[in-house]
Design a protein around this motif. Structure first.
Motif, PDB file in Angstrom:
ATOM      1  N   ALA A  68       0.820  -1.217   0.000  1.00  0.00           N
ATOM      2  CA  ALA A  68       0.000   0.000   0.000  1.00  0.00           C
ATOM      3  C   ALA A  68       0.850   1.261   0.000  1.00  0.00           C
ATOM      4  O   ALA A  68       0.496   2.268  -0.623  1.00  0.00           O
ATOM      5  CB  ALA A  68      -0.930  -0.007   1.213  1.00  0.00           C
ATOM      6  N   THR A  69       2.007   1.226   0.684  1.00  0.00           N
ATOM      7  CA  THR A  69       2.872   2.406   0.761  1.00  0.00           C
ATOM      8  C   THR A  69       3.412   2.773  -0.612  1.00  0.00           C
ATOM      9  O   THR A  69       3.389   3.947  -1.014  1.00  0.00           O
ATOM     10  CB  THR A  69       4.036   2.144   1.735  1.00  0.00           C
ATOM     11  OG1 THR A  69       3.509   1.775   3.008  1.00  0.00           O
ATOM     12  CG2 THR A  69       4.901   3.381   1.874  1.00  0.00           C
ATOM     13  N   ALA A  70       3.907   1.781  -1.361  1.00  0.00           N
ATOM     14  CA  ALA A  70       4.453   2.055  -2.688  1.00  0.00           C
ATOM     15  C   ALA A  70       3.369   2.543  -3.640  1.00  0.00           C
ATOM     16  O   ALA A  70       3.610   3.449  -4.453  1.00  0.00           O
ATOM     17  CB  ALA A  70       5.124   0.800  -3.238  1.00  0.00           C
ATOM     18  N   ALA A  78       2.500   6.157  -2.796  1.00  0.00           N
ATOM     19  CA  ALA A  78       3.562   7.071  -3.219  1.00  0.00           C
ATOM     20  C   ALA A  78       3.441   7.426  -4.696  1.00  0.00           C
ATOM     21  O   ALA A  78       3.929   8.479  -5.123  1.00  0.00           O
ATOM     22  CB  ALA A  78       4.927   6.459  -2.938  1.00  0.00           C
ATOM     23  N   CYS A  79       2.798   6.550  -5.463  1.00  0.00           N
ATOM     24  CA  CYS A  79       2.594   6.804  -6.894  1.00  0.00           C
ATOM     25  C   CYS A  79       1.205   7.363  -7.182  1.00  0.00           C
ATOM     26  O   CYS A  79       0.787   7.440  -8.350  1.00  0.00           O
ATOM     27  CB  CYS A  79       2.794   5.514  -7.681  1.00  0.00           C
ATOM     28  SG  CYS A  79       4.454   4.829  -7.555  1.00  0.00           S
ATOM     29  N   GLY A  80       0.482   7.713  -6.126  1.00  0.00           N
ATOM     30  CA  GLY A  80      -0.841   8.290  -6.302  1.00  0.00           C
ATOM     31  C   GLY A  80      -1.925   7.283  -6.628  1.00  0.00           C
ATOM     32  O   GLY A  80      -2.947   7.642  -7.222  1.00  0.00           O
ATOM     33  N   LEU A  81      -1.728   6.034  -6.241  1.00  0.00           N
ATOM     34  CA  LEU A  81      -2.695   4.977  -6.534  1.00  0.00           C
ATOM     35  C   LEU A  81      -3.419   4.562  -5.268  1.00  0.00           C
ATOM     36  O   LEU A  81      -2.798   4.429  -4.206  1.00  0.00           O
ATOM     37  CB  LEU A  81      -2.002   3.767  -7.158  1.00  0.00           C
ATOM     38  CG  LEU A  81      -1.252   4.016  -8.478  1.00  0.00           C
ATOM     39  CD1 LEU A  81      -0.484   2.772  -8.902  1.00  0.00           C
ATOM     40  CD2 LEU A  81      -2.223   4.428  -9.578  1.00  0.00           C
ATOM     41  N   ASP A  82      -4.729   4.353  -5.370  1.00  0.00           N
ATOM     42  CA  ASP A  82      -5.526   3.871  -4.246  1.00  0.00           C
ATOM     43  C   ASP A  82      -5.582   2.348  -4.290  1.00  0.00           C
ATOM     44  O   ASP A  82      -6.003   1.766  -5.297  1.00  0.00           O
ATOM     45  CB  ASP A  82      -6.938   4.449  -4.302  1.00  0.00           C
ATOM     46  CG  ASP A  82      -7.780   4.006  -3.114  1.00  0.00           C
ATOM     47  OD1 ASP A  82      -8.554   3.049  -3.273  1.00  0.00           O
ATOM     48  OD2 ASP A  82      -7.638   4.605  -2.035  1.00  0.00           O
ATOM     49  N   GLN A  83      -5.155   1.710  -3.218  1.00  0.00           N
ATOM     50  CA  GLN A  83      -5.056   0.254  -3.216  1.00  0.00           C
ATOM     51  C   GLN A  83      -6.404  -0.416  -3.441  1.00  0.00           C
ATOM     52  O   GLN A  83      -6.509  -1.396  -4.181  1.00  0.00           O
ATOM     53  CB  GLN A  83      -4.438  -0.227  -1.898  1.00  0.00           C
ATOM     54  CG  GLN A  83      -4.061  -1.686  -1.884  1.00  0.00           C
ATOM     55  CD  GLN A  83      -3.468  -2.106  -0.551  1.00  0.00           C
ATOM     56  OE1 GLN A  83      -3.875  -1.637   0.507  1.00  0.00           O
ATOM     57  NE2 GLN A  83      -2.471  -2.992  -0.595  1.00  0.00           N
ATOM     58  N   ALA A  84      -7.464   0.115  -2.834  1.00  0.00           N
ATOM     59  CA  ALA A  84      -8.789  -0.493  -2.994  1.00  0.00           C
ATOM     60  C   ALA A  84      -9.253  -0.415  -4.446  1.00  0.00           C
ATOM     61  O   ALA A  84      -9.854  -1.365  -4.976  1.00  0.00           O
ATOM     62  CB  ALA A  84      -9.790   0.191  -2.076  1.00  0.00           C
ATOM     63  N   ASP A  85      -8.969   0.712  -5.118  1.00  0.00           N
ATOM     64  CA  ASP A  85      -9.355   0.835  -6.523  1.00  0.00           C
ATOM     65  C   ASP A  85      -8.600  -0.170  -7.390  1.00  0.00           C
ATOM     66  O   ASP A  85      -9.168  -0.756  -8.317  1.00  0.00           O
ATOM     67  CB  ASP A  85      -9.074   2.261  -7.016  1.00  0.00           C
ATOM     68  CG  ASP A  85     -10.009   3.290  -6.399  1.00  0.00           C
ATOM     69  OD1 ASP A  85     -11.057   2.874  -5.868  1.00  0.00           O
ATOM     70  OD2 ASP A  85      -9.683   4.493  -6.447  1.00  0.00           O
ATOM     71  N   VAL A  86      -7.326  -0.376  -7.080  1.00  0.00           N
ATOM     72  CA  VAL A  86      -6.530  -1.332  -7.854  1.00  0.00           C
ATOM     73  C   VAL A  86      -7.050  -2.746  -7.626  1.00  0.00           C
ATOM     74  O   VAL A  86      -7.123  -3.560  -8.563  1.00  0.00           O
ATOM     75  CB  VAL A  86      -5.040  -1.228  -7.479  1.00  0.00           C
ATOM     76  CG1 VAL A  86      -4.226  -2.278  -8.235  1.00  0.00           C
ATOM     77  CG2 VAL A  86      -4.497   0.160  -7.789  1.00  0.00           C
ATOM     78  N   VAL A  87      -7.432  -3.076  -6.398  1.00  0.00           N
ATOM     79  CA  VAL A  87      -7.984  -4.401  -6.110  1.00  0.00           C
ATOM     80  C   VAL A  87      -9.279  -4.618  -6.883  1.00  0.00           C
ATOM     81  O   VAL A  87      -9.503  -5.690  -7.474  1.00  0.00           O
ATOM     82  CB  VAL A  87      -8.217  -4.562  -4.590  1.00  0.00           C
ATOM     83  CG1 VAL A  87      -9.008  -5.836  -4.310  1.00  0.00           C
ATOM     84  CG2 VAL A  87      -6.897  -4.605  -3.846  1.00  0.00           C
ATOM     85  N   ALA A  88     -10.148  -3.607  -6.901  1.00  0.00           N
ATOM     86  CA  ALA A  88     -11.401  -3.723  -7.647  1.00  0.00           C
ATOM     87  C   ALA A  88     -11.134  -3.902  -9.140  1.00  0.00           C
ATOM     88  O   ALA A  88     -11.807  -4.695  -9.815  1.00  0.00           O
ATOM     89  CB  ALA A  88     -12.265  -2.485  -7.410  1.00  0.00           C
ATOM     90  N   THR A  89     -10.137  -3.204  -9.657  1.00  0.00           N
ATOM     91  CA  THR A  89      -9.761  -3.361 -11.069  1.00  0.00           C
ATOM     92  C   THR A  89      -9.281  -4.772 -11.353  1.00  0.00           C
ATOM     93  O   THR A  89      -9.646  -5.380 -12.364  1.00  0.00           O
ATOM     94  CB  THR A  89      -8.658  -2.352 -11.434  1.00  0.00           C
ATOM     95  OG1 THR A  89      -9.153  -1.023 -11.249  1.00  0.00           O
ATOM     96  CG2 THR A  89      -8.214  -2.529 -12.880  1.00  0.00           C
ATOM     97  N   ILE A 106       4.122   1.116 -12.088  1.00  0.00           N
ATOM     98  CA  ILE A 106       4.300   2.455 -11.513  1.00  0.00           C
ATOM     99  C   ILE A 106       5.057   3.355 -12.495  1.00  0.00           C
ATOM    100  O   ILE A 106       5.545   4.422 -12.125  1.00  0.00           O
ATOM    101  CB  ILE A 106       5.051   2.385 -10.161  1.00  0.00           C
ATOM    102  CG1 ILE A 106       6.402   1.666 -10.318  1.00  0.00           C
ATOM    103  CG2 ILE A 106       4.195   1.676  -9.121  1.00  0.00           C
ATOM    104  CD1 ILE A 106       7.227   1.651  -9.045  1.00  0.00           C
ATOM    105  N   GLU A 107       5.135   2.927 -13.769  1.00  0.00           N
ATOM    106  CA  GLU A 107       5.715   3.770 -14.797  1.00  0.00           C
ATOM    107  C   GLU A 107       4.693   4.792 -15.276  1.00  0.00           C
ATOM    108  O   GLU A 107       3.482   4.591 -15.134  1.00  0.00           O
ATOM    109  CB  GLU A 107       6.203   2.914 -15.976  1.00  0.00           C
ATOM    110  CG  GLU A 107       7.380   2.016 -15.630  1.00  0.00           C
ATOM    111  CD  GLU A 107       7.924   1.285 -16.849  1.00  0.00           C
ATOM    112  OE1 GLU A 107       7.285   1.392 -17.930  1.00  0.00           O
ATOM    113  OE2 GLU A 107       8.959   0.618 -16.726  1.00  0.00           O
ATOM    114  N   ARG A 108       5.187   5.865 -15.883  1.00  0.00           N
ATOM    115  CA  ARG A 108       4.301   6.965 -16.235  1.00  0.00           C
ATOM    116  C   ARG A 108       3.252   6.551 -17.263  1.00  0.00           C
ATOM    117  O   ARG A 108       2.066   6.871 -17.122  1.00  0.00           O
ATOM    118  CB  ARG A 108       5.137   8.120 -16.797  1.00  0.00           C
ATOM    119  CG  ARG A 108       4.312   9.371 -17.124  1.00  0.00           C
ATOM    120  CD  ARG A 108       5.193  10.446 -17.721  1.00  0.00           C
ATOM    121  NE  ARG A 108       5.769   9.986 -18.997  1.00  0.00           N
ATOM    122  CZ  ARG A 108       6.589  10.728 -19.734  1.00  0.00           C
ATOM    123  NH1 ARG A 108       6.956  11.928 -19.326  1.00  0.00           N
ATOM    124  NH2 ARG A 108       7.069  10.250 -20.876  1.00  0.00           N
TER     125      ARG A 108
END
Length: 499
Positions: free
Chosen positions: A261-263, A266-277, A305-307
Motif C-alpha cells: 500500500a505504501t508504494a 507514493a505513486c498516487g494509486l488507491d489500493q482499494a481501486d486497484v484491487v477492484a480493477t 508504476i511507470e508513467r
C-alpha cells in the motif's frame, strides 16, 4: 594414453551400469508401492501415499535438489486436489498446474554468474550484444526456470532461462514414474482402478506445456494484441530476437506489489481501486476472453508504476497462462448465471449439450438436474450467498461435470472450473485483508450478467454467423446428397414399420 582412455571408458560404463541398476531398483520399489497402496485405500489417499513414497526414495542417486527427485512435490499436488482426483483423473491437469505454479522453483537457482554463462550459451552465436545490470537474485523461480532483470543496450528486460539440467531431471523422473505406474497396472486390478498411468501422463503433459517457452512467447504476443486497447492491463512486449527454446526475453516494466500500500500510495494509486480493477479484470479475462493468467492471482499481482502504464495490472510472460475453448467459456458463463438466478434446468441443459450418457439417459438426466438444483439453492438469493464466496460458485460449476462426466468436454470443464475456484479463493482472501469494502460478489455478478447479455446480442450473433459461414462452401455442395440419404433412410424405416 590408450590405457588411460580405456580406464576412463570402464569408469563411464561402470557408472552407467550402477545408474541403471539403481533405476531398476527404484522402479521395482515404486511399482510395488503403487500395487500395495491400491489395496489399502480406495480414495485419493492411495495416490498421495504413493507420491510420498516416490519423493522419499528418489528417482536418481544424485538429483539436483539435494537427494530429492524433481517431482518431490507430487504428494502436495495430489493433496491439493483431495480425493476427487481418485474418481476424476482429468482434474490432475489443474492439480499439477496449481501445485507447481505455487512453488518457488524445484531447484536451487543459478547465481548471477552461472545465469550469465548459461544465457551466453543459450543465445545464438550470431546475436552479438552485451548483457549488463544483471540482477543478483532471480525475480522468480518456476518449474525448471528462473527470471532475472538485465539491460540489453538501453532497454531494460526480463530474461527467463529454461535450465537444461533441470529439464533432464524432470523428464527422467516423469519417465520413471510412468514406467512404475504401468508396471503396477499390469500387476494389479486394484491399481488399474486408480489409473496411476493416466495421472502421471497428465502430469507430464502439464509440465511440458508449462516449460514451453516458445509457446509462452506466442501466447504473450497474442495477449498483448488482444488487450492493446484495455487500459486496465499492461502486457510487456516480447523481444523475439532474444527468444528461443531455452530463453524468453520481454521488455521490463517497473512495478510494485499489489499488497504494498505504501508504494502504491507514493505513486498516487488507491489500493482499494486497484484491487477492484484486478477483480473485474480477472472475471472478464477468464469468462469473457477465455484466458487464465496467473498474473491476475491476487497474491502475486503487480501494478505498474511507470508513467505511461501507471496503475495497470502487469501480466508478465513468466507467469503461467491457459486458454479456454469457446464452448468451455460459454458453459462457465451460462451455468454461473443460471445458478445465480436459481435456474437449475438451464444449467442442466447446458451440461447435457456437452455430452449425454449412452444408456439409462433419463435416469442420468434426472440426477444431473438434481445436482444443479442442489447447487442453485446456495446462490439463488443474496441471503443464500451471504455465507458462500465466488470461489464456491466456480466449485459448484465444476462439481456437476466431475460427478456426471459423460464426455471429454465435461472433464476439461471441470478442470477449468477447479482452477478458477482456487484463483477466486485467493482473490477473495486478499480482498478481505487489504480492501474489505470491495464487494467481490457484486463485481463478479456485474461481469457475468454483462457477458450473458453479450452472448445474445446482435454482435455475438454476427460473430457466430461469420464462424458458421466458413463451413458453408464445404456443406452446401453436399446438401442434395445429404437430403437424399435422409429421405432414403426415412423410406426404409417407414417400410419396416408397415410390414
Amino acid at each position: 594414453m590408450t590405457a588411460l582412455q580405456s580406464f576412463s571408458g570402464f569408469n563411464s560404463l561402470s557408472a552407467s551400469l550402477n545408474l541403471s541398476v539403481r533405476r531398476f531398483a527404484t522402479l521395482w520399489r515404486l511399482g510395488r508401492a503403487f500395487v500395495r497402496e491400491s489395496h489399502l485405500f480406495d480414495d485419493g489417499a492411495a495416490m498421495t501415499r504413493v507420491a510420498r513414497f516416490f519423493a522419499s526414495h528418489g528417482a536418481r542417486a544424485a538429483p539436483l535438489a539435494a537427494g530429492v527427485p524433481a517431482l518431490s512435490q507430487l504428494s502436495r499436488v495430489l493433496e491439493n486436489a483431495s480425493g476427487a482426483l481418485a474418481r476424476h483423473p482429468a482434474l490432475a491437469e489443474t492439480a499439477v498446474r496449481v501445485a507447481l505454479a505455487e512453488m518457488d522453483g524445484l531447484f536451487t537457482p543459478y547465481d548471477a554468474a552461472r545465469f550469465r554463462t548459461a544465457c551466453a550459451a543459450a543465445f545464438p552465436a550470431t546475436l552479438a550484444f552485451e548483457l549488463t545490470h544483471l540482477s543478483d537474485a532471480p525475480l522468480r523461480s518456476g518449474v525448471a526456470e528462473q527470471t532475472h532483470t538485465a539491460r540489453i543496450g538501453d532497454t531494460t528486460v526480463r530474461i527467463t532461462l529454461l535450465r537444461a539440467d533441470a529439464c533432464a531431471e524432470l523428464a527422467d523422473d516423469l519417465d520413471l514414474a510412468l514406467a512404475a505406474a504401468r508396471f503396477a497396472e499390469r500387476r494389479s486390478a486394484k491399481a488399474r482402478e486408480m489409473h496411476p498411468a493416466e495421472w502421471v501422463q497428465r502430469a507430464r503433459e502439464s509440465v511440458d506445456s508449462m516449460i514451453d517457452l516458445r509457446q509462452r512467447a506466442a501466447d504473450q504476443s497474442y495477449l498483448r494484441f488482444r488487450l492493446r486497447d484495455d487500459d486496465r492491463l499492461a502486457v510487456p512486449e516480447v523481444l523475439w530476437d532474444y527468444c528461443n527454446d531455452s530463453v524468453l526475453t520481454t521488455r521490463a516494466i517497473e512495478t510494485a506489489a499489489l499488497a504494498d500500500a505504501t508504494a502504491l500510495a507514493a505513486c498516487g494509486l488507491d489500493q482499494a481501486d486497484v484491487v477492484a480493477t484486478l477483480i473485474e479484470a480477472f472475471f472478464e479475462m477468464s469468462l469473457g476472453v477465455g484466458l487464465y493468467h496467473a498474473g491476475l492471482d491476487a497474491a502475486g499481482a503487480r501494478v505498474s508504476i511507470e508513467r505511461d502504464t501507471r496503475g495497470q495490472i502487469v501480466l508478465e510472460a513468466d507467469n503461467p497462462m491457459m486458454l479456454f475453448a469457446a464452448h468451455e467459456r460459454e458453459f462457465l458463463v451460462g451455468v454461473s448465471h443460471a445458478l445465480m438466478e436459481g435456474d437449475h434446468k438451464a444449467a442442466a441443459r447446458a451440461h447435457l449439450e456437452h455430452g449425454r450418457p449412452e444408456a439409462h439417459a433419463t435416469h442420468h438426466e434426472v440426477r444431473v438436474e438434481a445436482t444443479y438444483r442442489r447447487e442453485a439453492e446456495r446462490f439463488a438469493s443474496p441471503h443464500a450467498r451471504r455465507n458462500v464466496g465466488v470461489a464456491d460458485l466456480f466449485g459448484a460449476i465444476g462439481k456437476a461435470p466431475a460427478e456426471h462426466m459423460f464426455s471429454a468436454a465435461h472433464a476439461r470443464i471441470a478442470s477449468r472450473a477447479v482452477l478458477l475456484s482456487r484463483s477466486a479463493e485467493r482473490i477473495e482472501r486478499v480482498a478481505q485483508e487489504i480492501a474489505p469494502d470491495v464487494d467481490v460478489w457484486k463485481i463478479a455478478r456485474k461481469v457475468i450478467v454483462r457477458l450473458v447479455a453479450d452472448q445474445f446480442s446482435l454482435r455475438s450473433l454476427a460473430v457466430h454467423l461469420a464462424h458458421e459461414a466458413t463451413h458453408w462452401p464445404h456443406t452446401l455442395p453436399r446438401l442434395p446428397s445429404l437430403i437424399a440419404k435422409r429421405a432414403a433412410a426415412s423410406q426404409r424405416v417407414r417400410g419396416t414399420v408397415c410390414r
